[in-house]
Each structure stands twice: as structure tokens, then as C-alpha cells.
Design a protein around this motif. Structure first.
Motif, PDB file in Angstrom:
ATOM      1  N   UNK A 118       0.827  -1.199   0.000  1.00  0.00           N
ATOM      2  CA  UNK A 118       0.000   0.000   0.000  1.00  0.00           C
ATOM      3  C   UNK A 118       0.867   1.256   0.000  1.00  0.00           C
ATOM      4  N   UNK A 119       0.336   2.330  -0.568  1.00  0.00           N
ATOM      5  CA  UNK A 119       1.042   3.615  -0.531  1.00  0.00           C
ATOM      6  C   UNK A 119       0.877   4.314   0.814  1.00  0.00           C
ATOM      7  N   UNK A 120       0.102   3.708   1.718  1.00  0.00           N
ATOM      8  CA  UNK A 120      -0.102   4.257   3.061  1.00  0.00           C
ATOM      9  C   UNK A 120       0.502   3.298   4.079  1.00  0.00           C
ATOM     10  N   UNK A 121       1.704   3.577   4.610  1.00  0.00           N
ATOM     11  CA  UNK A 121       2.345   2.642   5.551  1.00  0.00           C
ATOM     12  C   UNK A 121       1.609   2.511   6.868  1.00  0.00           C
ATOM     13  N   UNK A 122       0.690   3.416   7.136  1.00  0.00           N
ATOM     14  CA  UNK A 122      -0.075   3.325   8.372  1.00  0.00           C
ATOM     15  C   UNK A 122      -0.962   2.080   8.380  1.00  0.00           C
ATOM     16  N   UNK A 123      -1.333   1.597   7.190  1.00  0.00           N
ATOM     17  CA  UNK A 123      -2.139   0.373   7.119  1.00  0.00           C
ATOM     18  C   UNK A 123      -1.350  -0.810   7.665  1.00  0.00           C
ATOM     19  N   UNK A 124      -0.080  -0.868   7.330  1.00  0.00           N
ATOM     20  CA  UNK A 124       0.767  -1.941   7.849  1.00  0.00           C
ATOM     21  C   UNK A 124       0.976  -1.763   9.352  1.00  0.00           C
ATOM     22  N   UNK A 125       1.200  -0.548   9.784  1.00  0.00           N
ATOM     23  CA  UNK A 125       1.399  -0.276  11.203  1.00  0.00           C
ATOM     24  C   UNK A 125       0.189  -0.711  12.021  1.00  0.00           C
ATOM     25  N   UNK A 126      -0.998  -0.396  11.544  1.00  0.00           N
ATOM     26  CA  UNK A 126      -2.222  -0.776  12.248  1.00  0.00           C
ATOM     27  C   UNK A 126      -2.385  -2.290  12.298  1.00  0.00           C
ATOM     28  N   UNK A 127      -2.035  -2.947  11.195  1.00  0.00           N
ATOM     29  CA  UNK A 127      -2.146  -4.408  11.143  1.00  0.00           C
ATOM     30  C   UNK A 127      -1.189  -5.060  12.144  1.00  0.00           C
ATOM     31  N   UNK A 128      -0.004  -4.490  12.265  1.00  0.00           N
ATOM     32  CA  UNK A 128       0.986  -5.051  13.186  1.00  0.00           C
ATOM     33  C   UNK A 128       0.593  -4.847  14.647  1.00  0.00           C
ATOM     34  N   UNK A 129      -0.276  -3.905  14.907  1.00  0.00           N
ATOM     35  CA  UNK A 129      -0.753  -3.681  16.272  1.00  0.00           C
ATOM     36  C   UNK A 129      -1.823  -4.684  16.677  1.00  0.00           C
ATOM     37  N   UNK A 130      -2.282  -5.469  15.709  1.00  0.00           N
ATOM     38  CA  UNK A 130      -3.276  -6.494  15.987  1.00  0.00           C
ATOM     39  C   UNK A 130      -2.631  -7.845  16.242  1.00  0.00           C
ATOM     40  N   UNK A 131      -3.397  -8.887  16.077  1.00  0.00           N
ATOM     41  CA  UNK A 131      -2.929 -10.249  16.338  1.00  0.00           C
ATOM     42  C   UNK A 131      -2.231 -10.808  15.099  1.00  0.00           C
ATOM     43  N   UNK A 132      -0.921 -11.002  15.184  1.00  0.00           N
ATOM     44  CA  UNK A 132      -0.159 -11.564  14.067  1.00  0.00           C
ATOM     45  C   UNK A 132       0.440 -12.921  14.436  1.00  0.00           C
ATOM     46  N   UNK A 133      -0.128 -13.568  15.443  1.00  0.00           N
ATOM     47  CA  UNK A 133       0.441 -14.818  15.951  1.00  0.00           C
ATOM     48  C   UNK A 133       0.369 -15.953  14.940  1.00  0.00           C
ATOM     49  N   UNK A 134      -0.489 -15.861  13.952  1.00  0.00           N
ATOM     50  CA  UNK A 134      -0.568 -16.922  12.948  1.00  0.00           C
ATOM     51  C   UNK A 134       0.723 -17.020  12.145  1.00  0.00           C
ATOM     52  N   UNK A 165       4.354 -16.076  13.264  1.00  0.00           N
ATOM     53  CA  UNK A 165       5.061 -15.566  14.449  1.00  0.00           C
ATOM     54  C   UNK A 165       6.193 -14.588  14.169  1.00  0.00           C
ATOM     55  N   UNK A 166       6.806 -14.632  12.996  1.00  0.00           N
ATOM     56  CA  UNK A 166       7.953 -13.766  12.724  1.00  0.00           C
ATOM     57  C   UNK A 166       7.581 -12.484  11.980  1.00  0.00           C
ATOM     58  N   UNK A 167       6.340 -12.367  11.596  1.00  0.00           N
ATOM     59  CA  UNK A 167       5.934 -11.237  10.757  1.00  0.00           C
ATOM     60  C   UNK A 167       6.030  -9.904  11.497  1.00  0.00           C
ATOM     61  N   UNK A 168       5.625  -9.879  12.752  1.00  0.00           N
ATOM     62  CA  UNK A 168       5.567  -8.609  13.475  1.00  0.00           C
ATOM     63  C   UNK A 168       6.932  -7.941  13.542  1.00  0.00           C
ATOM     64  N   UNK A 169       7.955  -8.677  13.952  1.00  0.00           N
ATOM     65  CA  UNK A 169       9.291  -8.095  14.086  1.00  0.00           C
ATOM     66  C   UNK A 169       9.863  -7.699  12.735  1.00  0.00           C
ATOM     67  N   UNK A 170       9.645  -8.536  11.729  1.00  0.00           N
ATOM     68  CA  UNK A 170      10.213  -8.259  10.406  1.00  0.00           C
ATOM     69  C   UNK A 170       9.601  -7.013   9.785  1.00  0.00           C
ATOM     70  N   UNK A 171       8.288  -6.901   9.811  1.00  0.00           N
ATOM     71  CA  UNK A 171       7.639  -5.754   9.178  1.00  0.00           C
ATOM     72  C   UNK A 171       7.776  -4.489  10.026  1.00  0.00           C
ATOM     73  N   UNK A 205       8.949   6.853  19.731  1.00  0.00           N
ATOM     74  CA  UNK A 205       7.634   6.224  19.851  1.00  0.00           C
ATOM     75  C   UNK A 205       7.595   4.848  19.193  1.00  0.00           C
ATOM     76  N   UNK A 206       8.661   4.528  18.422  1.00  0.00           N
ATOM     77  CA  UNK A 206       8.708   3.261  17.693  1.00  0.00           C
ATOM     78  C   UNK A 206       7.476   3.116  16.799  1.00  0.00           C
ATOM     79  N   UNK A 207       7.216   4.183  16.027  1.00  0.00           N
ATOM     80  CA  UNK A 207       5.990   4.214  15.239  1.00  0.00           C
ATOM     81  C   UNK A 207       6.193   5.063  13.987  1.00  0.00           C
TER      82      UNK A 207
END
Length: 335
Positions: free
Chosen positions: A166-182, A184-190, A325-327
Motif C-alpha cells: 500500500x502507498x499508506x504505511x499506516x495500514x501496515x502499522x495498524x495491522x501489526x498492532x493487531x494479532x499476528x500470531x498466525x 510468528x515472525x511477521x511482526x518483528x520483520x515488518x 515512539x517506535x511508530x
């Protein structure tokens, strides 16, 4: 059975381990260049090919040919009873994995099982960089340990890919604030991907920041510096051609942050100039001022790069990384 892996070295090792089945090496560098929901669409592929040739010297014709071959083999997955994805924890692999999960989410599996092996460590290896570190006996211990990919992994992988391009990185940021346990390595990498955006403090992304920190008190040869930065940021899975592109931007132009003594030319896809091994890299005075956050590199020099689906361009880019803020934050003046 079809095994999809992240590199030729892994494929060569895996050939010594698996008794039957085909191996598909997925050749892409999704952390670099413009990205699209469907990168296989000819117009999108052409845009990526042109960028990668300019940035890393990967010939357009070769990139296009390899892309067409791998996409065709992927499209023929139904001839296999099982497809196994072999990946690891870093951004290089996680983007690849999410693209493939997104692709499979759009294509009914029928009677084919889709499985995943994804690891972030291995017994006896202190700093695990990837599957390429393993010899055949170590790789053999992983064979058969993969798990069936379920709807949760497909949905999350697809959502992550769409947010990443997406051209809006906030979409990825919001997704990473949710449940990414399915995955397990996605949260740290993205999250580390988002840290590649220019800092609010000095305009440096995380790779540039760590590079300048290493050379502020010592001179390095290119390969030693690449090793140091790669170890520090191993969750990026950054290859040497990717890093040389970063170094070229830091050291070239009218206002460089680094000086490379003895540089004739940078390595590219076709090879490395012998003299490059003996070059020495040091910090310029401007580089020191930027590192101390006295000068904003982007405001001074401008930027023209791609991060996921975001074209970061100009001297007043809206999206910045707030290291405190790590954001990711939007710095548009009208906000």
C-alpha cells in the motif's frame, strides 16, 4: 511434492535431503523497489525490472525471464499433492512468504496440501541468519516438520502483503498492532521494515543510521561493514547487493555522508571489482552532523526510493519513523 525455497544455496542443500519432488527457487527482492499487489502483471514486472537493474545491476531481461518461469511453475501447483514453503524469520523471507500466501489465497488449492516450514533459530547456531547456514545433515532434521497452512495463515499473509504494498504505511502499522500470531515472525520483520523510513530526527533510515554509527569511530572495508551491519540488523535478511545500493547513496552526490577511499565502482549483479575489497569507508563531517541530528539528511539532500509500496520522494516526505515512539508518523504540514 513441490518445495519452494528462498535461494539457490538452500536449494542445492535441499537436493541432498529430499528423495523426491521438485524444488522451485523463488528469486525476488521484495524489500527493494516498487511493489504491487500483483507483481506478476506485465506492466508491474517491467517497472520492478527497470528499478532493480538501475539499483543493483540485475539485467532486465534476466529478471523478467526468471519471473515468468517461476510464476508459470507456481501456476502449475495443482500437479503436486503437496507444496511446501521453506522460509525464515527475516524481512527478505517474510515478504516473499506473504506474497505467496496472498497468491495461494486467490487460487483454490483443490486436492493439493499447502504446508509451511518457517524458523528463526537453529540448535547450535548462535546468530541464525537463515536456512543457507545449514548443511545437509542439519537440513534433514527439518524435513517433514512442516505444518499445514490454514485459513488464518492465508488470511494474515494476504493482509500483510496488501498492507506492505500500500502507498499508506499506516495500514501496515495498524495491522501489526493487531494479532499476528498466525505468522510468528511477521511482526518483528515488518516493524523493522517501517524503521527503514526516514527518521524524524535526522532523515536516516535504520540501515543508514546503523551504518554511520559503525563508522563514526573507525574505518571499515566494505565487506566487514556489511557483516557488522548485517549482524546488527539480521532480521532484515539484507543481501550484499541491497547493501551496496545503500552505501552508494550515502557516499555519492555532492553532499555525501561517507567517503570511500579507493572506490572505482560498486559491485553489481555481474561481479565485484577486485579493488572494492580493499576500499576504506569513513564518515564525512556532514555525516557526523547528520548522525548527531544537527542536520536532516532528507531536507538537505532529498530522497528517491521505494519502501514497500511507498515511493519516498523529495525533501519533505510525509511519512517518517519516530524512533522514540517506535511508530510511523505522518509529518505533513497540513496535519
Amino acid at each position: 511434492m513441490l518445495h519452494i525455497v528462498n535461494g539457490d544455496h538452500v536449494a542445492e542443500t535441499l537436493k541432498k535431503v529430499v528423495d523426491k519432488g521438485d524444488i522451485l527457487v523463488w528469486r525476488e527482492v521484495y524489500p527493494d523497489g516498487p511493489n504491487f499487489t500483483n507483481p506478476a502483471e506485465p506492466a508491474n514486472r517491467e517497472i520492478r525490472a527497470q528499478y532493480l537493474e538501475q539499483a543493483m545491476g540485475i539485467p532486465t531481461a534476466e529478471f523478467t525471464r526468471n519471473s515468468e518461469i517461476q510464476e508459470k511453475q507456481l501456476a502449475d501447483f495443482a500437479q503436486y499433492d503437496e507444496v511446501v514453503l521453506w522460509f525464515e524469520h527475516d524481512l527478505f523471507d517474510q515478504t516473499m512468504l506473504c506474497y505467496l500466501l496472498h497468491w495461494f489465497a486467490q487460487h483454490p488449492l483443490g486436492d493439493t496440501k499447502l504446508s509451511l516450514l518457517c524458523i528463526g533459530s537453529f540448535p547450535g547456531i548462535e546468530l541464525f541468519r537463515g536456512l543457507g547456514q545449514l548443511h545437509a545433515e542439519q537440513m534433514a532434521t527439518l524435513s517433514g516438520t512442516w505444518q499445514i497452512v490454514g485459513s488464518e495463515q492465508l488470511a494474515l499473509g494476504s493482509a500483510l502483503w496488501e498492507a506492505y504494498v500500500s502507498s499508506d504505511p499506516n495500514k501496515l502499522s495498524q495491522l501489526l498492532n493487531g494479532d499476528t500470531s498466525a505468522l510468528p515472525f511477521a511482526q518483528a520483520a515488518f516493524q523493522l521494515h517501517l524503521a527503514r523510513f526516514p527518521s524524524v530526527h535526522n532523515g536516516l533510515g535504520i540501515v543508514e543510521q546503523i551504518t554511520l554509527e559503525h563508522v563514526q569511530n573507525d574505518d571499515y572495508t566494505p565487506y566487514i561493514l556489511f557483516q557488522k551491519v548485517g549482524d546488527k540488523l539480521h532480521e532484515l535478511g539484507m543481501g550484499d547487493l541491497q547493501y551496496w545500493h545503500v552505501l552508494s547513496k550515502l557516499s555519492q552526490g555532492t553532499q555525501p555522508l561517507l567517503h570511500i577511499e579507493g572506490l572505482e565502482s560498486f559491485p553489481h549483479f555481474q561481479g565485484t571489482p577486485p579493488s572494492f575489497h580493499n576500499c576504506t569507508i569513513s564518515l564525512t563531517e556532514l555525516g557526523r552532523q547528520v548522525l548527531e541530528s544537527k542536520v536532516d539528511w532528507i531536507a538537505l539532500y532529498g530522497i528517491d526510493t521505494w519502501l514497500g509500496g511507498v515511493h519516498v520522494l523529495g525533501q519533505s516526505v510525509p511519512w517518517r519513523w519516530d524512533t522514540e515512539a517506535n511508530a510511523i508518523v505522518n509529518c505533513r504540514k497540513d496535519k
